[in-house]
Design an enzyme around this catalytic site. Structure first.
Site: not given
Length: 784
Positions: A344, A466-468
């Protein structure tokens, strides 16, 4: 030190530089320089961070303890022994000691200027009857810092001084390290061996630049390579070695090294003396010798070039002309100091290169597609060289990599009209088969269309953009409203690409109707399952709980679903005004638009790591600028020009809030502190992190939306979107090899009117132009 008053601003800026007038008003602020292989960040007080690629990130200047290898931390403070580039000055007459630019002695100078330019960082300091001009530049391809210090006697009497350049080397290795003065080179050379355990690593490490060096143009009067001997028990603010007439000529043998030299000088009134040094990394002494032979002036390349410049008085002027393209170029050239950038990130950063070096955007797209599986699945990270491997976050399954392909491709084609790219043959990672680019894109879209639940919503896996959000869908049931919207928008972009650039490909045209139905079905599912009362939720967890709704005490509303519902067309007119009202009411702050609110204050195990981040930082409710720029882009698409412009303006510090943000406007950080209603005293603080997908989208928003000069199928569409507070814009835009010098003004007219070289056009499309020529473009907009 002079007090900062209204006649003495905190900072000034223009297209060439940003200047700070105090070393203590914003102690975390810094400038940065980069070349093809390294990044150097220079704190206003003299602390430094330097990393270079070999090919993985490495350092040549460390703290005096073993450092854990990690990414650059947000809001990272400096400590006494933080690596730095310091110059101690001792007056031989009265033994008075101080340092420039400020640390470690931290004695306030009489006058102080710290300036960031695109090609150098410099200080101008007046202290104790002396003027100092200190600067640093980088060479084109070397891992080397080129320093120059000029000392000027501005006093009325002769001054006798000792000057001590002090460059941190620190703890290089627990295996092997030493530092010695080389009199033949006038250099301190600190060699080491990168620690390893596995035998094969020996062969991998043989080419590493494990030597740190400080070269001096002038022969020093004395030197010291041993940190303990230099510092003694006094600390860096008053090193024990400086109490003596000469530095102890001590080498470091499996001890902490330092690069310290001594130069004695006597200056008559108005007399000056200049010193030049090179500090950097090399493989061995022979390579240091090669650097010395190249001289002490940085051999710089051409730098970056821009194809868009403004000449108006816009608030965004210096950001548009210098700092955003500089940051975009850094992302393009160094890939955020990574050999496996997240897919991304690589694809979005390349959007910015479309407006600077479009060929690099094409390269990034082809490289990413060449690592696609034949099933259509894109990897979480893209490998940049044969020896690289997926690390850290790229080992965690995320669900969004595929959707960025059409978004980048559309930006590239709009800017270049390179329709042949669609037919270019590209391999897959898991077969020897080649397929044209358009087939790769189709496979990517159909792959993610196949990763949906019975409601038609996209699975979130262990995170999307949103990774987390790593626990919302790790059991395989949780879904993302944002990802569903992003897929819808990505399909929308692909339909647009086929309509304008793929008409000659019959099989693409035949599938347009099917894709339009798929997009409509996605939007229906979004409205049926993700709209809650007055705004869109963020998703549904593995346990079937919608989150990001009015039922949540924390994380009640997320910004991204509101933005992308506008982008993909899911939001009806009524929903649009409802969600805009809620974003304004719950997420807007003086420092920008928060990513979510209220921030989480305790872990929620059905959402994940995001809720463990400190309230108001990073994804937990900060003004996360990447999400904010999505919102600005979406606002432009739905005609909310005033709100969009305000989002853009708040991405950077201004004269009123710069002390609260603590950052110079020489880059856009990844976030400013949020939790505005929970922790207002800390809201607005900059993360000081330069790595962010914000800048590519910012550049696109400015060029295509605010100034309204957007490419489409080889033609230039003119549709400026000026806010109420701006009446005139002007500048230069290169497009398809032609140069357009434009003036955009509001006037008492009924509709947008465009003139090209004095000839009024029938509409707002400029098509009759040739590469290599310059045109005068005049645009008038209705003033109401």
């Amino acid at each position: 030190m002079k007090q900062v008053t209204r006649s003495q601003p905190v900072f000034t800026q223009d297209d060439q530089s940003v200047t700070l007038f105090s070393p203590t008003s914003m102690p975390l602020s810094y400038g940065y320089l980069y070349n093809e292989v390294m990044l150097l960040q220079l704190n206003c007080q003299g602390y430094a961070r330097a990393q270079f690629m070999q090919p993985e990130p490495a350092k040549y200047s460390f703290a005096p303890m073993m450092e854990a290898k990690t990414f650059i931390q947000p809001e990272q403070n400096y400590f006494d022994h933080h690596p730095g580039r310091f110059f101690y000055v001792k007056d031989k007459h009265n033994q008075q000691l101080y340092s420039v630019p400020f640390a470690p002695c931290k004695i306030a100078p009489g006058e102080y200027k710290f300036s960031q330019r695109s090609d150098k960082v410099l200080w101008e300091i007046s202290s104790h009857g002396l003027d100092f001009e200190l600067s640093v530049e980088l060479s084109d391809k070397l891992v080397a810092e080129y320093w120059q210090l000029t000392v000027i006697n501005s006093d009325s009497v002769q001054r006798e001084l000792s000057l001590y350049p002090y460059f941190s080397i620190g703890y290089q290795s627990w295996m092997n390290r030493e530092a010695c003065f080389d009199s033949a080179l006038d250099a301190i050379i600190a060699s080491s061996i990168t620690p390893y355990q596995k035998l094969e690593e020996y062969y991998q490490n043989k080419a590493l630049k494990d030597t740190s060096f400080l070269l001096s143009e002038s022969t020093p009067d004395s030197w010291c390579c041993l940190r303990n001997a230099f510092e003694g028990e006094q600390g860096l603010h008053q090193p024990q070695a400086l109490l003596s007439e000469q530095l102890p000529k001590k080498n470091a043998f499996y001890e902490d090294p330092v690069a310290a030299m001594q130069f004695d000088l006597a200056l008559q009134p108005k007399q000056s003396r200049t010193f030049r040094f090179v500090f950097g990394a090399a493989k061995d002494r022979a390579e240091v010798l090669g650097v010395k032979k190249q001289g002490f002036a940085a051999k710089k390349g051409t730098g970056f070039t821009t194809r868009f410049n403004v000449t108006d008085d816009s608030t965004l002027g210096s950001m548009i002309n210098t700092w955003v393209p500089n940051q975009v170029n850094y992302h393009i050239k160094l890939h955020r100091l990574s050999t496996d950038p997240q897919t991304r990130n690589l694809l979005q950063d390349a959007i910015g290169s479309c407006f600077m070096e479009p060929s690099l955007a094409k390269e990034a797209l082809i490289l990413a597609l060449s690592q696609q599986q034949s099933s259509g699945e894109m990897p979480d990270g893209v490998i940049l060289n044969a020896n690289a491997e997926l690390k850290y976050i790229n080992q965690v399954p995320h669900a969004d990599a595929n959707i960025w392909l059409p978004i980048l491709l559309q930006a590239y084609l709009d800017e270049t009209n390179d329709v042949d790219l669609l037919m270019q043959q590209v391999p897959f990672a898991d077969t020897d088969k080649f397929e044209p680019v358009y087939r790769h894109i189709e496979l990517a879209l159909y792959f993610i269309l196949g990763k949906r639940d019975q409601r038609g919503l996209c699975y979130i896996e262990q995170g999307d953009w949103c990774d987390p959000l790593n626990m919302a869908g790790h059991k395989g049931l949780g879904v993302s409203s944002w990802l569903t919207m992003a897929l819808s928008f990505s399909i929308k972009c692909w339909i647009d690409i086929v309509s304008y650039y793929g008409q000659a490909i019959a099989e693409l045209k035949d599938r347009i109707g099917e894709l339009e139905q798929q997009q409509a079905a996605l939007n229906d599912a979004i409205n049926q399952y993700c709209w809650h009362q007055d705004w869109y939720s963020r998703g549904i967890t593995d346990e079937g709980r919608p989150f990001g709704t009015a039922d949540d005490r924390e994380g009640r509303i997320y910004l991204n679903p509101q933005s992308w519902a506008l982008l993909c067309g899911a939001a009806t007119l009524a929903k649009k005004f409802s969600l805009l009202n809620e974003v304004e009411r719950q997420l807007n702050t003086p420092f920008g638009t928060m990513m979510l609110a209220p921030s989480y204050t305790k872990v929620q195990e059905d959402i994940g790591r995001l809720t463990q981040k400190y309230p108001g930082t990073a994804e937990n409710g900060s003004v996360y600028n990447h999400a904010a720029i999505f919102y600005a882009y979406a606002l432009y698409q739905v005609g909310e020009h005033n709100q969009a412009y305000q989002v853009l303006v708040k991405l950077m510090p201004n004269e009123q809030d710069i002390l609260q943000r603590g950052q110079l406007p020489n880059f856009i950080p990844n976030y400013y502190r949020g939790a505005y209603y929970q922790l207002p005293s800390h809201a607005g603080r900059s993360s000081h992190l330069m790595n962010t997908g914000t800048v590519a989208w910012f550049y696109r928003c400015v060029i295509e939306e605010l100034y309204g000069l957007k490419g489409r199928a080889g033609k230039l569409q003119v549709n400026p979107k000026l806010p109420d507070c701006i009446n005139r814009l002007a500048g230069q835009r290169e497009f398809m090899g032609a140069n357009f010098e434009f003036v955009i003004e509001k006037a008492s007219i009924e509709k947008l009117t465009v003139w090209l070289d004095g000839q009024k056009l029938a509409g707002n499309i400029v098509s009759d132009f040739k590469a290599g020529k310059t045109y005068q473009l005049q645009v008038k907009l209705p003033s109401l």
